[in-house]
Write an enzyme that holds these catalytic residues in place. Sequence first.
Site, PDB file in Angstrom:
ATOM      1  N   ASP A 300       0.866  -1.166   0.000  1.00 61.52           N
ATOM      2  CA  ASP A 300       0.000   0.000   0.000  1.00 61.52           C
ATOM      3  C   ASP A 300       0.913   1.229   0.000  1.00 61.52           C
ATOM      4  O   ASP A 300       2.132   1.137   0.130  1.00 61.52           O
ATOM      5  CB  ASP A 300      -0.949  -0.038   1.200  1.00 61.52           C
ATOM      6  CG  ASP A 300      -2.195   0.798   0.950  1.00 61.52           C
ATOM      7  OD1 ASP A 300      -3.223   0.555   1.587  1.00 61.52           O
ATOM      8  OD2 ASP A 300      -2.136   1.705   0.078  1.00 61.52           O
TER       9      ASP A 300
HETATM   10  C1  GLC Z   1      -4.313   4.243  -0.287  1.00 59.84           C
HETATM   11  C2  GLC Z   1      -5.227   3.120   0.146  1.00 59.84           C
HETATM   12  C3  GLC Z   1      -5.348   2.010  -0.861  1.00 59.84           C
HETATM   13  C4  GLC Z   1      -5.213   2.569  -2.264  1.00 59.84           C
HETATM   14  C5  GLC Z   1      -3.805   3.123  -2.426  1.00 59.84           C
HETATM   15  C6  GLC Z   1      -3.578   3.742  -3.801  1.00 59.84           C
HETATM   16  O1  GLC Z   1      -3.560   4.684   0.779  1.00 59.84           O
HETATM   17  O2  GLC Z   1      -4.979   2.518   1.393  1.00 59.84           O
HETATM   18  O3  GLC Z   1      -6.611   1.372  -0.647  1.00 59.84           O
HETATM   19  O4  GLC Z   1      -5.453   1.540  -3.220  1.00 59.84           O
HETATM   20  O5  GLC Z   1      -3.479   4.061  -1.419  1.00 59.84           O
HETATM   21  O6  GLC Z   1      -4.392   4.852  -3.976  1.00 59.84           O
END
Ligand code: GLC
Length: 753
Positions: A300
């Site tokens: 993430d």
């Molecule tokens: C965010 C979220 C995740 C998302 C990623 C990209 O922090 O936790 O769900 O897919 O970043 O945007």
Amino acid sequence: MTSFQSEKMQKTTFPLFILLLYRLTVPVYAHGQPESGGLSAAEKNKLESLMHAMTLGEKIGQLSLFTQGFEMTGPAGTFNLRQLIREGKAGGVFNAVGVDSIRAIQRIAVEESRLKIPLLFGLDVIHGYRTIYPIPLAQACTWDLPLIEQIERAAASEASAAGLNWTFAPMVDLARDPRWGRVAEGSGEDTWLGCRIAEARVKGFQGSGLRLANTLMACVKHYAAYGAAQAGRDYHTVDLSPVSLYEWYLPPYRAAVDAGAGSVMSSFNEINGVPATGNRWLLTDVLRKEWGFEGFVVSDWTSVNEMMNHGVAADTAGVARLAISAGLDMDMMSGAYMGSLERLVLDHAVSVPVIDSAVRRVLEAKFRLGLFDDPYRRCDPSREKTEILSKEKRALARQSAAESCVLLKNEGNILPVPSTVRRIAVIGPLGNSGADMMGCWSGQGRAEECVTLLDGIRTRTGNGTEVTFTRGCSVKGTGRSGFDSAVAAAMAADFVVMALGESEDMSGEAASRASLGLPGLQEELAERIVQTGKPVVVVLFNGRPLVLTRLASVVPALLEAWQGGTEAGNGIADVLFGEVNPSGKLTMCFPRSEGQVPVFYNAKPTGRPMDPAHPDEKYVSRYLDEANDPLFPFGFGLSYTTFSYSEMTASVTGNRITVQVRVANTGARDGEEAVQLYVRDRIATITRPVKELRGFQKVFLKKGESERITFTLTSDDLAFYHPDLRKYCEPGEFVLFAGGSSAEGLSVEVKTE
Ligand code: GLC
């Protein structure tokens, strides 16, 4: 299998030759990665030649993912994204949208870089790309798996028409705590239903095969157990027993993997002391060795670097080594891989084969997506023109907005709005807000393209009905200055539709709430409007279960509309005026108070269960100041008609239990009912929940009609994880429940051998 013996015994009796025959006749699925999604011999050769040609820096580049839209600054200095791509040091880009911009970025990779390796292009297509559908929690309340799959198919078709090939979805985190804002993105409190919905979403995104231009590679997230964050506070600690992990929290991720999801995203949280992003047990032992996952794992956003905050490594080299060694293939936005992996390899702290395994998995995904056949396959401007916000997609959005509505209360059948009504007052801060109809993660949705509740009511009623709008108060504010005009609007109307709830920023990521009531003075406004004596219904726009105990005690009708997306207003109006008979059922209960949280239907009985027939008994598991049950339970939802259940039977034949129940439409309108089947394992080696969902069927019945519904349960449905983490069922007594909610229905008992 001849009976419900424990699977342990069955496992030893399976003749070897049958196993071999099975292997020869069944399509060779590598645990959910069907052979058809595999690589051809020519592709495998090309992949290996690329591996041979790549420098270590280029290999690490494939393991780095950056967002489009600003130049990357990271631990190794300031990066220029386009220059990184030119140097072959980016494996993917996310948040770029539109055929023109994606084509321009892809061109740098495939025409200007040395090895011309195409890029992945990702985006959070969580509930639609430009056409926004109800938030996932709302979609779950439809209990309509084909509809959910259709929605993701439409979303993938639209997003891929804009050049994208990868979505960071489905989010399948089990969520039992409405304080956590991300419950909006998931399917609620039930594991079994969460698995079915996860499968539907992956199939919708990936369609008939990732080489087709109208598909997106799914990325199941957030692996794992992100929804169990302590106290419902986002990013907080997760501490679960192994049995709880395997029984409740891991199955939806596995279901998505088995459905063929091409990628997995590691979560921000730690699990029992080890952050998911650096957790080898989670990312390699479970995901790859136990489940056979062959895709790749992406972190993430900066979750690699955040392991320094977790306190498990001192610097970016430490977190990079931890992550790559655990099985984390691609680093989203940390720059830790970009900045530290090469040095780690040169220092022999990380081996080249470990890097190569990760790179192969990323390249395989690109082959599976057909990017080496044609890197511009999803950059067709003619598709972009026809697919984006098409009328078919708007119609699907409208249907899903209506079907995800849950009728929580309808005293005196005040709904549907009588056809004689000629003056309607729409009152409340969410009555005319396009942005708030979309909720969190609204992709490329545009507020001005959304149908608000006011728009929907006006469109439906036409010129013959006067429809006014008064905000009355803000969503969160403490001002009462609008109350009088709201009361006046109510007095001047024959019928009042209130629009209350949360603004779109109050759920989703980094949006935990410690109090779950309606924000601001909305409840006070509702009481003032009810005091006018006019017929009042409240339509709720929210991204999580709320504490509605006070509101539900004063208003005659409550319609949970969630955040219904681009066509919310039309879909809700279809329900309010009876065009659509509401059939939604909650997939996450609404507590009576925050003090009950977490409260969920499939809880354990305890040694001192409270007996509802003796509510004053002291020494039982209860509160002094609150009931045990939620205000609105899992599986609950009313209709404009009524349904009754009768003739429930169950019989055991071999390793199958056949359950039958008759459901009748006893009201004055045609309608749909999600008939639910729950099971209780009375006596087992470990404690078992008071009931667990193990089947449902959504049936349409004309008024006066009835149907005998049949369910079949097998030993798999009754199996559970034991302390040794083996999953098998135990013969014995089971109670089976069937009804229109987890809190009511018929029951029968069966005994298996
Ligand atoms: C965010 C979220 C995740 C998302 C990623 C990209 O922090 O936790 O769900 O897919 O970043 O945007």
